[in-house]
Design a protein around this motif. Structure first.
Motif, PDB file in Angstrom:
ATOM      1  N   PRO A   1       0.684  -1.242   0.103  1.00  0.00           N
ATOM      2  CA  PRO A   1      -0.145  -0.143   0.027  1.00  0.00           C
ATOM      3  C   PRO A   1       0.716   1.225   0.066  1.00  0.00           C
ATOM      4  O   PRO A   1       0.528   2.241  -0.675  1.00  0.00           O
ATOM      5  CB  PRO A   1      -0.890  -0.147   1.330  1.00  0.00           C
ATOM      6  N   HIS A   2       1.829   1.095   0.807  1.00  0.00           N
ATOM      7  CA  HIS A   2       2.587   2.565   0.880  1.00  0.00           C
ATOM      8  C   HIS A   2       3.389   2.957  -0.368  1.00  0.00           C
ATOM      9  O   HIS A   2       3.648   3.761  -0.926  1.00  0.00           O
ATOM     10  CB  HIS A   2       3.747   2.440   2.023  1.00  0.00           C
ATOM     11  N   GLU A   3       3.872   1.692  -1.411  1.00  0.00           N
ATOM     12  CA  GLU A   3       4.239   2.011  -2.572  1.00  0.00           C
ATOM     13  C   GLU A   3       3.186   2.294  -3.551  1.00  0.00           C
ATOM     14  O   GLU A   3       3.714   3.142  -4.381  1.00  0.00           O
ATOM     15  CB  GLU A   3       4.984   0.426  -3.054  1.00  0.00           C
ATOM     16  N   ILE A   4       2.046   1.980  -3.422  1.00  0.00           N
ATOM     17  CA  ILE A   4       0.985   2.430  -4.408  1.00  0.00           C
ATOM     18  C   ILE A   4       0.696   3.917  -4.117  1.00  0.00           C
ATOM     19  O   ILE A   4       0.544   4.564  -5.195  1.00  0.00           O
ATOM     20  CB  ILE A   4      -0.330   1.719  -3.980  1.00  0.00           C
ATOM     21  N   VAL A   5       0.939   4.106  -2.999  1.00  0.00           N
ATOM     22  CA  VAL A   5       0.866   5.804  -2.763  1.00  0.00           C
ATOM     23  C   VAL A   5       1.685   6.610  -3.371  1.00  0.00           C
ATOM     24  O   VAL A   5       1.396   7.707  -3.993  1.00  0.00           O
ATOM     25  CB  VAL A   5       0.977   6.084  -1.219  1.00  0.00           C
ATOM     26  N   GLU A   6       2.846   6.144  -3.244  1.00  0.00           N
ATOM     27  CA  GLU A   6       3.828   6.840  -4.138  1.00  0.00           C
ATOM     28  C   GLU A   6       3.895   6.848  -5.664  1.00  0.00           C
ATOM     29  O   GLU A   6       4.190   7.917  -6.106  1.00  0.00           O
ATOM     30  CB  GLU A   6       5.377   6.182  -3.531  1.00  0.00           C
ATOM     31  N   LYS A   7       3.412   5.741  -6.113  1.00  0.00           N
ATOM     32  CA  LYS A   7       3.219   5.425  -7.560  1.00  0.00           C
ATOM     33  C   LYS A   7       2.004   6.449  -7.771  1.00  0.00           C
ATOM     34  O   LYS A   7       2.324   7.056  -9.059  1.00  0.00           O
ATOM     35  CB  LYS A   7       2.937   4.204  -7.946  1.00  0.00           C
ATOM     36  N   TYR A   8       1.035   6.501  -7.288  1.00  0.00           N
ATOM     37  CA  TYR A   8      -0.044   7.692  -7.577  1.00  0.00           C
ATOM     38  C   TYR A   8       0.825   8.865  -7.859  1.00  0.00           C
ATOM     39  O   TYR A   8       0.229   9.788  -8.872  1.00  0.00           O
ATOM     40  CB  TYR A   8      -1.076   7.472  -6.580  1.00  0.00           C
ATOM     41  N   LYS A   9       1.435   9.505  -6.869  1.00  0.00           N
ATOM     42  CA  LYS A   9       2.043  10.758  -6.715  1.00  0.00           C
ATOM     43  C   LYS A   9       2.942  10.749  -7.896  1.00  0.00           C
ATOM     44  O   LYS A   9       3.271  12.016  -8.530  1.00  0.00           O
ATOM     45  CB  LYS A   9       2.715  11.339  -5.439  1.00  0.00           C
ATOM     46  N   GLU A  10       3.686   9.757  -8.396  1.00  0.00           N
ATOM     47  CA  GLU A  10       4.661   9.733  -9.366  1.00  0.00           C
ATOM     48  C   GLU A  10       4.158   9.835 -10.600  1.00  0.00           C
ATOM     49  O   GLU A  10       4.685  10.479 -11.704  1.00  0.00           O
ATOM     50  CB  GLU A  10       5.587   8.442  -9.153  1.00  0.00           C
ATOM     51  N   LEU A  11       3.000   9.068 -10.918  1.00  0.00           N
ATOM     52  CA  LEU A  11       2.592   8.641 -12.317  1.00  0.00           C
ATOM     53  C   LEU A  11       1.171   9.315 -12.659  1.00  0.00           C
ATOM     54  O   LEU A  11       0.722   9.340 -13.850  1.00  0.00           O
ATOM     55  CB  LEU A  11       2.520   7.138 -12.375  1.00  0.00           C
ATOM     56  N   CYS A  12       0.581   9.860 -11.810  1.00  0.00           N
ATOM     57  CA  CYS A  12      -0.960  10.551 -12.136  1.00  0.00           C
ATOM     58  C   CYS A  12      -0.818  11.496 -13.319  1.00  0.00           C
ATOM     59  O   CYS A  12      -1.357  11.814 -14.297  1.00  0.00           O
ATOM     60  CB  CYS A  12      -1.580  10.968 -10.972  1.00  0.00           C
ATOM     61  N   GLU A  13       0.317  12.403 -13.116  1.00  0.00           N
ATOM     62  CA  GLU A  13       0.460  13.429 -14.010  1.00  0.00           C
ATOM     63  C   GLU A  13       0.807  12.893 -15.430  1.00  0.00           C
ATOM     64  O   GLU A  13       0.442  13.460 -16.334  1.00  0.00           O
ATOM     65  CB  GLU A  13       1.657  14.560 -13.593  1.00  0.00           C
ATOM     66  N   GLU A  14       1.604  11.723 -15.275  1.00  0.00           N
ATOM     67  CA  GLU A  14       1.803  11.122 -16.878  1.00  0.00           C
ATOM     68  C   GLU A  14       0.546  10.673 -17.304  1.00  0.00           C
ATOM     69  O   GLU A  14       0.445  10.677 -18.728  1.00  0.00           O
ATOM     70  CB  GLU A  14       2.997  10.049 -16.647  1.00  0.00           C
ATOM     71  N   VAL A  15      -0.305  10.000 -16.690  1.00  0.00           N
ATOM     72  CA  VAL A  15      -1.451   9.395 -17.299  1.00  0.00           C
ATOM     73  C   VAL A  15      -2.540  10.455 -17.829  1.00  0.00           C
ATOM     74  O   VAL A  15      -2.973  10.341 -18.525  1.00  0.00           O
ATOM     75  CB  VAL A  15      -2.238   8.541 -15.921  1.00  0.00           C
ATOM     76  N   PHE A  16      -2.484  11.707 -17.019  1.00  0.00           N
ATOM     77  CA  PHE A  16      -3.547  12.660 -17.376  1.00  0.00           C
ATOM     78  C   PHE A  16      -2.905  13.750 -17.968  1.00  0.00           C
ATOM     79  O   PHE A  16      -3.045  14.751 -17.518  1.00  0.00           O
ATOM     80  CB  PHE A  16      -4.342  13.074 -15.924  1.00  0.00           C
ATOM     81  N   GLN A  17      -2.280  13.383 -19.056  1.00  0.00           N
ATOM     82  CA  GLN A  17      -1.511  14.351 -20.036  1.00  0.00           C
ATOM     83  C   GLN A  17      -2.758  14.386 -21.102  1.00  0.00           C
ATOM     84  O   GLN A  17      -3.093  13.193 -21.893  1.00  0.00           O
ATOM     85  CB  GLN A  17      -0.219  14.006 -20.496  1.00  0.00           C
ATOM     86  N   VAL A  18      -3.037  15.685 -21.780  1.00  0.00           N
ATOM     87  CA  VAL A  18      -4.074  15.828 -22.716  1.00  0.00           C
ATOM     88  C   VAL A  18      -3.414  15.620 -23.937  1.00  0.00           C
ATOM     89  O   VAL A  18      -2.218  15.924 -24.222  1.00  0.00           O
ATOM     90  CB  VAL A  18      -4.557  17.350 -22.692  1.00  0.00           C
ATOM     91  N   ARG A  19      -4.195  14.858 -24.768  1.00  0.00           N
ATOM     92  CA  ARG A  19      -3.850  14.276 -25.974  1.00  0.00           C
ATOM     93  C   ARG A  19      -3.078  15.386 -26.874  1.00  0.00           C
ATOM     94  O   ARG A  19      -3.571  16.389 -26.994  1.00  0.00           O
ATOM     95  CB  ARG A  19      -4.870  13.529 -26.641  1.00  0.00           C
ATOM     96  N   GLY A  20      -1.979  14.967 -27.521  1.00  0.00           N
ATOM     97  CA  GLY A  20      -1.417  15.916 -28.609  1.00  0.00           C
ATOM     98  C   GLY A  20      -0.370  16.925 -27.897  1.00  0.00           C
ATOM     99  O   GLY A  20      -0.233  18.010 -28.456  1.00  0.00           O
ATOM    100  N   GLY A  21      -0.292  16.539 -26.617  1.00  0.00           N
ATOM    101  CA  GLY A  21       0.633  17.682 -25.589  1.00  0.00           C
ATOM    102  C   GLY A  21      -0.025  19.099 -25.629  1.00  0.00           C
ATOM    103  O   GLY A  21       0.753  19.900 -25.315  1.00  0.00           O
ATOM    104  N   LEU A  22      -1.375  18.834 -25.407  1.00  0.00           N
ATOM    105  CA  LEU A  22      -2.027  20.423 -25.329  1.00  0.00           C
ATOM    106  C   LEU A  22      -1.856  20.573 -23.674  1.00  0.00           C
ATOM    107  O   LEU A  22      -2.072  19.578 -22.931  1.00  0.00           O
ATOM    108  CB  LEU A  22      -3.573  20.277 -25.985  1.00  0.00           C
ATOM    109  N   PRO A  23      -2.097  21.772 -23.342  1.00  0.00           N
ATOM    110  CA  PRO A  23      -2.245  22.227 -22.007  1.00  0.00           C
ATOM    111  C   PRO A  23      -3.523  21.714 -21.388  1.00  0.00           C
ATOM    112  O   PRO A  23      -4.464  21.331 -22.084  1.00  0.00           O
ATOM    113  CB  PRO A  23      -2.445  23.742 -22.079  1.00  0.00           C
ATOM    114  N   SER A  24      -3.703  21.472 -19.883  1.00  0.00           N
ATOM    115  CA  SER A  24      -4.410  20.930 -19.452  1.00  0.00           C
ATOM    116  C   SER A  24      -5.712  21.863 -19.109  1.00  0.00           C
ATOM    117  O   SER A  24      -6.331  21.879 -18.028  1.00  0.00           O
ATOM    118  CB  SER A  24      -4.253  20.386 -18.053  1.00  0.00           C
TER     119      SER A  24
END
Length: 327
Positions: free
Chosen positions: A65-88
């Motif tokens: 669980p503690h590793e999952i917490v860190e992965k959320y903080k590390e990877l969420c920005e990468e997942v929620f990148q608007v397609r085409g490199g557009l601003p959010s």
């Protein structure tokens, strides 16, 4: 005793469930000093959407669980990148929604998941796992139910989509995460079967009832007695759909009301799921809810605030349930 653990959906808010799990796993039972929540006790893990990520990681024993917490903080920005490199910006997101319905790339999410699951297939998961999805169509097992819930699992069975056991866990979890308004459905082709899968939150966001059904179904090799089941859920939705329904434009399904439509659907099926579990299991079912600000599924800027709220939350009721029913 058959202990079930269920993690509902909620996008980035999944970090709340992960933090609470971490806190409960670290908590010690007085006098024995054993963990209050020992994941080795869990008979079947279940999850929907972001909850499927957590449930799959725990069932596959690849992240604590503690590793999952860190992965959320590390990877969420990468997942929620608007397609085409557009601003959010909202205008960019709505631009993609108008074009083809999805501002985010499901393949990017799947690649992020694969970086963690590393080729693991459902049949290789050492613990029992249940994932919820909605099948939009395709040549599924029952041709008369082309638009229907699809519960993906590795419980012992003689039938029901056994070919899915050969699928990569990353693909199946991505399918459960394919929330309308954010991602396109996941097209899954395996052994001449085709599925078009969307977020399980459309039919069972809490995942508790689906987990219970799979354990109890007479179609599977091992039907668990109801009196022996204890179910524990961790989520972050107050299940209050009335404020969302009140904002709906019933004359026109205007785009600006789409969010309220989704909230109403998810809130309604979570409330029904909660009522069903209380009816079937009574005091042997507990849902640790985290009501509060209605953070959007893609609100990555508030992830630290979500973590802070989860770490400050009073868990005394959950601890009492675990001490009374799980131990």
């Amino acid at each position: 005793m058959y202990r079930l653990l269920n993690i509902p959906g909620g996008g980035v808010r999944g970090i709340i469930s992960a933090v609470i799990l971490d806190r409960l796993c670290r908590e010690k039972v007085p006098h024995t000093q054993k963990p209050l929540l020992d994941l080795e006790w869990i008979y079947s893990f279940a999850g929907t959407s972001t909850g499927s990520i957590i449930a799959a990681a725990l069932a596959a024993e690849i992240l604590a669980p503690h590793e999952i917490v860190e992965k959320y903080k590390e990877l969420c920005e990468e997942v929620f990148q608007v397609r085409g490199g557009l601003p959010s910006w909202s205008i960019c997101k709505w631009g993609w929604r108008i074009i083809d319905g999805a501002p985010y790339d499901l393949k990017r999410l799947e690649n992020v998941l694969e970086s963690q699951f590393k080729g693991i297939r459902l049949k290789d998961v050492p613990n029992l796992l249940v994932l919820t999805t909605w099948n939009e169509g395709g040549n599924i097992d029952n041709p008369f139910k082309k638009r229907a819930p699809l519960i993906i699992h590795n419980h012992p069975t003689k039938q029901y989509a056994k070919h899915l056991l050969d699928c990569k866990l990353s693909a199946l979890v991505a399918a459960s995460c394919a929330a309308p308004h954010f991602f396109k459905p996941k097209v899954l082709e395996v052994n001449h079967h085709k599925y078009i899968l969307a977020d399980g939150g459309l039919v069972g966001n809490a995942a508790a009832f689906q987990n219970y059904l799979i354990c109890r179904s007479p179609y599977y090799d091992h039907k668990v007695p109801r009196k022996d089941i204890v179910s524990f859920s961790i989520g972050n939705d107050d299940m209050d759909t009335f404020s969302d329904v009140a904002r709906l434009n019933v004359g026109w399904a205007a785009p600006k009301h789409y969010r309220e439509v989704l909230h109403s659907i998810v809130g309604a099926n979570m409330a029904m799921d909660d009522l069903s579990m209380k009816t079937f299991l009574g005091e042997r079912y507990f849902y640790q809810n985290v009501p509060g600000p209605s953070w959007d599924l893609d609100d990555t800027k508030s992830i630290d605030e979500m973590e802070k709220r989860a770490r400050e939350l009073d868990l005394s009721d959950a601890m009492k349930f675990l001490n009374d029913e799980f131990l």
